[in-house]
Design a protein around this motif. Structure first.
Motif: not given
Length: 151
Positions: A117-122
């Motif tokens: 969850g440190e980066v997310n892809l919408s």
């Protein structure tokens, strides 16, 4: 399959692929299947408590069954990089091994960040937390033991 042999030239030249596999498409198929499974392992939650912290739960089946232009470009690129690593593992003929290893490590690191969850892809499909496929969250309980007394 999420990956196709026609995706590989974006990370390595056809002559390199041919030289390493000696024309054996089974080697390519195994590498692509391993890459897909590796991506799946990072995107799929497990049953450890830290996975129940409210982070996004991705619809891994929808992500990895997409085809053509419906595939997420960034996930596709990382999956291709991982497949290349599994192919180059056999032989690094005319391929810069260190560069391949560095790109593989970078892809894995990014997938770990996505999973944590440190980066997310919408643009990635997610599971509704109330759906049957979502990991069931246990209620949070806190407290302490009774005070110990030496009497």
């Amino acid at each position: 399959m999420f990956l196709q042999k026609t995706d590989l030239p974006s990370t390595m030249y056809n002559y390199q692929l041919e030289q390493i596999t000696e024309g054996n498409d089974d080697i390519i198929d195994v590498a692509m299947a391993a890459a897909e499974e590796e991506v799946r392992s990072y995107l799929s939650g497990n049953h450890k408590k830290e996975w129940l912290d409210g982070r996004l739960q991705y619809d891994v089946e929808a992500i990895l069954t997409a085809s053509g232009t419906d595939r997420n470009a960034l996930i596709l690129k990382h999956a291709i990089t991982i497949a290349k690593w599994w192919i180059v593992e056999l032989c690094n003929a005319d391929v810069i091994y260190e560069q391949t290893k560095e790109r593989y490590d970078r892809a894995i690191n990014w997938l770990k960040q996505l999973a944590n969850g440190e980066v997310n892809l919408s643009t990635l499909p997610t599971l509704d937390p109330d759906s049957e496929d979502a990991i069931e969250r246990e209620p949070f309980i806190y407290g302490s033991r009774k005070k110990f007394n030496h009497e």
